[in-house]
Design an enzyme around this catalytic site. Structure first.
Site, PDB file in Angstrom:
ATOM      1  N   HIS A 105      15.551  12.667  -8.330  1.00 27.80           N
ATOM      2  CA  HIS A 105      16.377  13.165  -7.229  1.00 27.80           C
ATOM      3  C   HIS A 105      17.832  12.724  -7.426  1.00 27.80           C
ATOM      4  O   HIS A 105      18.212  11.626  -7.006  1.00 27.80           O
ATOM      5  CB  HIS A 105      15.849  12.632  -5.898  1.00 27.80           C
ATOM      6  CG  HIS A 105      14.430  13.012  -5.608  1.00 27.80           C
ATOM      7  ND1 HIS A 105      13.365  12.402  -6.232  1.00 27.80           N
ATOM      8  CD2 HIS A 105      13.906  13.947  -4.766  1.00 27.80           C
ATOM      9  CE1 HIS A 105      12.233  12.936  -5.781  1.00 27.80           C
ATOM     10  NE2 HIS A 105      12.529  13.874  -4.892  1.00 27.80           N
ATOM     11  N   GLU A 107       3.441   2.619  18.091  1.00 28.09           N
ATOM     12  CA  GLU A 107       2.542   2.047  17.103  1.00 28.09           C
ATOM     13  C   GLU A 107       3.071   2.165  15.674  1.00 28.09           C
ATOM     14  O   GLU A 107       2.928   1.245  14.865  1.00 28.09           O
ATOM     15  CB  GLU A 107       1.160   2.706  17.185  1.00 28.09           C
ATOM     16  CG  GLU A 107       0.414   2.435  18.479  1.00 28.09           C
ATOM     17  CD  GLU A 107       0.724   3.457  19.566  1.00 28.09           C
ATOM     18  OE1 GLU A 107       0.081   3.390  20.629  1.00 28.09           O
ATOM     19  OE2 GLU A 107       1.609   4.323  19.347  1.00 28.09           O
ATOM     20  N   HIS A 118      18.866  18.174  -4.595  1.00 30.16           N
ATOM     21  CA  HIS A 118      18.035  17.108  -4.026  1.00 30.16           C
ATOM     22  C   HIS A 118      17.012  16.559  -5.013  1.00 30.16           C
ATOM     23  O   HIS A 118      17.017  15.366  -5.302  1.00 30.16           O
ATOM     24  CB  HIS A 118      17.309  17.613  -2.777  1.00 30.16           C
ATOM     25  CG  HIS A 118      16.257  16.671  -2.277  1.00 30.16           C
ATOM     26  ND1 HIS A 118      16.561  15.562  -1.523  1.00 30.16           N
ATOM     27  CD2 HIS A 118      14.904  16.652  -2.455  1.00 30.16           C
ATOM     28  CE1 HIS A 118      15.434  14.906  -1.244  1.00 30.16           C
ATOM     29  NE2 HIS A 118      14.423  15.547  -1.797  1.00 30.16           N
ATOM     30  N   HIS A 139     -10.343   8.211  23.286  1.00 26.22           N
ATOM     31  CA  HIS A 139     -10.102   6.778  23.128  1.00 26.22           C
ATOM     32  C   HIS A 139     -11.244   6.058  22.403  1.00 26.22           C
ATOM     33  O   HIS A 139     -11.232   4.830  22.311  1.00 26.22           O
ATOM     34  CB  HIS A 139      -9.880   6.126  24.494  1.00 26.22           C
ATOM     35  CG  HIS A 139      -8.505   6.368  25.044  1.00 26.22           C
ATOM     36  ND1 HIS A 139      -7.981   7.625  25.215  1.00 26.22           N
ATOM     37  CD2 HIS A 139      -7.531   5.502  25.438  1.00 26.22           C
ATOM     38  CE1 HIS A 139      -6.759   7.532  25.708  1.00 26.22           C
ATOM     39  NE2 HIS A 139      -6.459   6.253  25.843  1.00 26.22           N
TER      40      HIS A 139
END
Length: 663
Positions: free
Chosen positions: A27, A415, A263, A477
Site C-alpha cells: 500500500h 465492548e 491505496h 442473551h
C-alpha cells in the site's frame, strides 16, 4: 522545509515505494502521503531512543492504518531500530522477514502494536494513554515525573469510519486523556473512491463533541505547521487532541496522486521512475538513500538517547529518595505477576471449597478481590456490567479524570473499544489488565481478542452468564456458539469452571500467563461445590470422579454440567456400569499436557464417551470420537426460567443417562 528535511522526507517515500514495488504487493498511498507528518513527529517531537526501544517513559507511536506499514519500517530503518537493515526492507512482505505486510508487535523491534484492522490502533492508543495517567498518579512525586510521556496515533478516513474509533474516543474525551494526540490523515480517498460516497460528516466536530481539542493543518507537507499543531496539542493537558492534516494519497507520483488506485497496489516501474523525477531524486538505484540523510538520522538518534540518559539520572535519584517506590516499580514492571501467581498456588485460601452452592461469577468476584491485594498493578473493569460480572474491586477506587489512581475502570457500553483499550493497557507495560462483559457479548470483543492472542498479551477476559442458564432474558442473551468461537482462537486459554477450586485455577492461569490471554467463562446460576475438584484443574482436564479399574464409559463435562455428569454417573452405576467423570474446564490447557497425562485421563481404549455442555457441541468430537455422543445445544435457547430451559433442552440426569445407555 530545508533541503535536508526534504531529502529525509523523500527518503521515506522512496524506500516505501521501492519495497512495495519489489514485493509487487502493498500500500504505497499512505507512506507517500504521510511521510512529512511522520518525519516531523519522529524527528522533532517524539521522545524515543532507538538504542533502547523498551524505555518505559518513551512516547508511544501507533500506526493505526497498519496497511501503510512501509512508512513505519522506513522510519525504523533510518533511525536504526534493531538494526533493521536495507536488506530487511527488500524482504518486505516475504516469509520470515522482519517487515511483514502489517506491523506486528513482538516481531519487529519498534512496533508498539499489531495493527491492520482499521480503528484498532485508535482504541489501543487510548489504552496506552490511560495507562500513562494511572502509572503517573501512582509513581510520580514532586520533581520526579518518572512517567510523563505522550501517545500518538496516526490513521486515516477508514479508521475514522470504523465504530471502534468513536467508542474509544468518546471514552478518551470523557476521561480527559490530555496526552493522547491523534493525527488524522485526511485525504478523502478510500478503496472504492472518494469518501463522499459513504463518509461526509465533519469529523472534527464529532471529535470536538467527544471532548477533544481539534486542530487543522491545511497542507500535509508543511513541516512547520505540522510541528506547531503538535506543540499546541501537547500544551493542552486537559483534553486529548485531534489534528486533521490535509494530505494527498500517493503524493509525489503524478499518475497516482490523489487517486484511489494509489491505496493498495504497487506503483509500477514507470510510475516509480516518474516519482523519482517528480521528487528530484538523484539516483535510480532502488533503495538508495543519501549518506547525509543517514547521518542526519544517526545524529538525531544520539540526541534522543540523551533524553533517556537524563531520565535515568532522575530515576536513580528517585529510587534513592523513595526506596519503597523502587520496590513497587519492580513489582509493577518486573516480577509482580509471577510472585502473585506463586502466592496463589501456595495459599490454601485461594483453593478453599465453598460450603454451599454459588455461581462461579460470585466466586470469581471474591477471588478477584483477593488477587487485587497481592497484585497492586491489576486494573480493569466491565462494559457497564460490573455488578453483574462481579468485577468491582473493593476499596480500589474508580478511575476517572479526578482520580487517576483508581483501579476500577468504567468502559461504558463499549465492548469492542474496551478490549482494544485493554490491549493498550497491556502493551504499555507496568499494568495487568482485565475486561469483562456478558459471554454472549464476547461477539463484540472478538476482533480485539484476536489481536490479544496474536500479540501474545496476557489480557484477562471475564465473561459471565455463560449458557442457556441465563434463563428469562432469552436467546438474545444466551450464548450458544461463543465458547466454540473462543476455543478456536490460537494462543488463547478458555476456562469454564464448575466450582470454586476450578475458578481459582482459571484465575491462577490468568495471573501466571506471560504470553497468552485467558478467558473465564462463568455461570449466573448457583453451582454446587464438587467433592473431587481441586488443583487437577491446572491440567485443563482431570478425573473428578473415578471408578474401579478401566471404565466402561467416560462422561466429560465443563462448568455447570459437571454436577449433572456426576449425578448421571450415580444412575448409571446402578446399571452395573463403571463410569469415570472427567471435568474439562479448559481444552487448550489440556492439549498442552503430555500424551501420557492425556491418555491417563481419557484412555483411547475407552470409546464410549459422552460430552455434556449447555452450549454448542462444535469441537467436542475430538474427545468423544466416532463412537461417542454429545449432550449439547444444536440451536438457540429460549426465554423462561433456567430450570425449565435446561429440562427442555435435555440437560437432565434422565437424558444424559439415556444417551449413555444408547452407545
Amino acid at each position: 522545509m530545508s533541503q535536508l528535511d526534504m531529502l529525509s522526507v523523500n527518503s521515506i517515500r522512496i524506500l516505501s515505494a521501492d519495497a512495495i514495488q519489489k514485493a509487487n504487493s502493498g500500500h504505497p498511498g499512505l507512506p507517500l502521503g504521510c511521510a512529512s507528518i511522520a518525519y516531523e513527529l519522529w524527528m522533532n517531537h517524539l521522545n524515543h531512543n532507538p538504542a533502547d526501544p523498551y524505555w518505559p517513559n518513551r512516547d508511544r507511536f501507533i500506526l493505526s492504518g497498519g496497511h501503510g506499514s512501509m512508512l513505519l519500517y522506513s522510519l525504523l530503518h533510518l533511525f536504526g531500530y534493531g538494526n533493521l537493515s536495507k536488506e530487511d526492507l527488500m524482504q518486505f512482505r516475504q516469509m520470515d522477514s522482519l517487515t511483514p505486510g502489517h506491523p506486528e508487535y513482538g516481531h519487529t523491534i519498534g512496533v508498539e502494536a499489531t495493527t491492520g484492522p482499521l480503528g484498532a490502533g485508535m482504541g489501543m492508543a487510548v489504552g496506552m494513554a490511560l495507562a500513562e495517567t494511572h502509572l503517573a498518579a501512582v509513581f510520580n512525586r514532586e520533581d520526579y515525573p518518572v512517567i510523563d510521556h505522550y501517545t500518538y496515533v496516526l490513521g486515516g478516513d477508514g479508521c475514522m469510519m470504523e465504530g471502534i474509533s468513536s467508542e474509544a474516543f468518546s471514552l478518551a474525551g470523557t476521561l480527559g486523556l490530555g496526552k493522547l494526540i491523534v493525527l488524522y490523515d485526511s485525504n478523502k480517498i478510500s478503496i472504492e473512491g472518494s469518501t463522499d460516497i459513504a463518509f461526509r460528516e465533519d469529523v472534527a466536530k464529532r471529535m470536538e463533541a467527544f471532548g477533544f481539542q481539534t486542530l487543522l493543518v491545511e497542507d500535509g507537507n508543511d513541516l512547520a505547521a505540522i510541528g506547531q499543531a503538535i506543540e499546541t496539542a501537547k500544551a493542552d493537558t486537559e483534553h486529548p487532541s485531534f489534528i486533521t492534516i490535509r494530505t494527498q494519497i500517493g503524493y509525489g507520483c503524478p499518475a497516482k496522486q490523489g487517486k484511489a488506485s494509489a491505496h493498495g497496489e504497487p506503483l509500477g516501474t514507470d510510475n516509480i521512475a516518474a516519482l523519482r523525477e517528480n521528487l528530484g531524486w538523484e539516483s535510480e538505484e532502488p533503495f538508495y538513500v543519501p549518506e547525509e540523510v543517514y547521518e542526519h538520522f544517526r545524529k538525531a538518534a544520539e540526541e534522543k538517547a540523551e533524553t533517556e540518559a537524563a531520565w535515568k539520572v532522575m530515576f536513580a535519584a528517585y529510587c534513592e529518595e523513595y526506596p519503597e517506590l523502587e520496590t513497587l516499580w519492580k513489582q509493577y514492571y518486573e516480577d509482580g505477576a509471577k510472585k502473585a501467581a506463586a502466592k496463589m498456588l501456595e495459599e490454601d485460601a485461594f483453593w478453599k471449597k465453598g460450603e454451599k452452592a454459588d455461581s462461579t461469577r460470585n466466586i470469581s468476584g471474591k477471588i478477584l478481590n483477593q488477587i487485587k491485594d497481592i497484585l497492586p498493578n491489576l486494573i480493569g473493569g466491565s462494559a457497564d456490567l460490573a455488578p453483574s460480572n462481579k468485577t468491582n474491586m473493593k476499596d480500589a477506587g474508580d478511575y476517572s479524570s479526578e482520580n487517576r489512581q483508581g483501579r476500577n475502570l468504567h468502559f461504558g457500553v463499549r465492548e469492542l473499544a474496551m478490549t482494544a483499550i485493554g490491549n493498550g493497557l497491556a502493551l504499555h507495560g507496568g499494568i495487568r489488565a482485565f475486561v469483562a462483559t456478558f459471554f454472549v457479548f464476547s461477539d463484540y470483543t472478538k476482533p480485539m481478542a484476536r489481536l490479544s492472542a496474536l500479540m501474545k498479551l496476557p489480557l484477562t477476559f471475564v465473561f459471565t452468564h455463560d449458557s442457556i442458564g441465563v434463563g428469562e432474558d432469552g436467546p438474545t442473551h444466551e450464548p450458544v456458539e461463543q465458547l466454540a468461537m473462543m476455543r478456536a482462537l490460537p494462543n488463547f486459554h478458555v476456562f469454564r469452571p464448575c466450582d470454586a477450586a476450578e475458578t481459582a485455577a482459571a484465575w491462577y492461569y490468568a495471573v501466571a500467563s506471560e504470553k497468552t490471554p485467558t478467558a473465564l467463562v462463568l455461570s449466573r446460576q448457583n453451582l454446587p461445590p464438587m467433592a473431587g475438584s481441586g488443583k487437577g484443574a491446572l491440567q485443563g482436564a482431570y478425573v473428578l470422579d473415578d471408578c474401579e479399574g478401566t471404565p466402561d464409559l467416560i462422561l466429560i463435562a465443563s462448568g455447570s454440567e459437571v454436577s449433572l455428569a456426576v449425578q448421571a454417573k450415580a444412575a448409571l452405576v446402578k446399571d452395573g456400569q463403571k463410569v469415570r467423570v472427567v471435568s474439562m474446564p479448559s481444552m487448550e490447557v489440556f492439549e498442552e499436557q503430555s500424551e501420557e497425562y492425556k491418555e491417563s485421563v481419557l484412555p483411547k481404549a475407552v470409546r464410549r464417551r459422552v460430552a455434556v455442555e449447555a452450549l454448542s457441541g462444535f469441537g467436542w468430537d475430538r474427545y468423544t470420537g466416532l463412537d461417542g455422543a454429545l449432550v449439547t445445544m444444536d440451536g438457540f435457547g429460549a426465554s423462561g426460567p433456567a430450570e425449565k430451559l435446561l429440562e427442555h433442552f435435555g440437560f437432565t440426569v434422565e437424558h444424559v443417562v439415556e444417551v449413555a445407555r444408547s452407545l
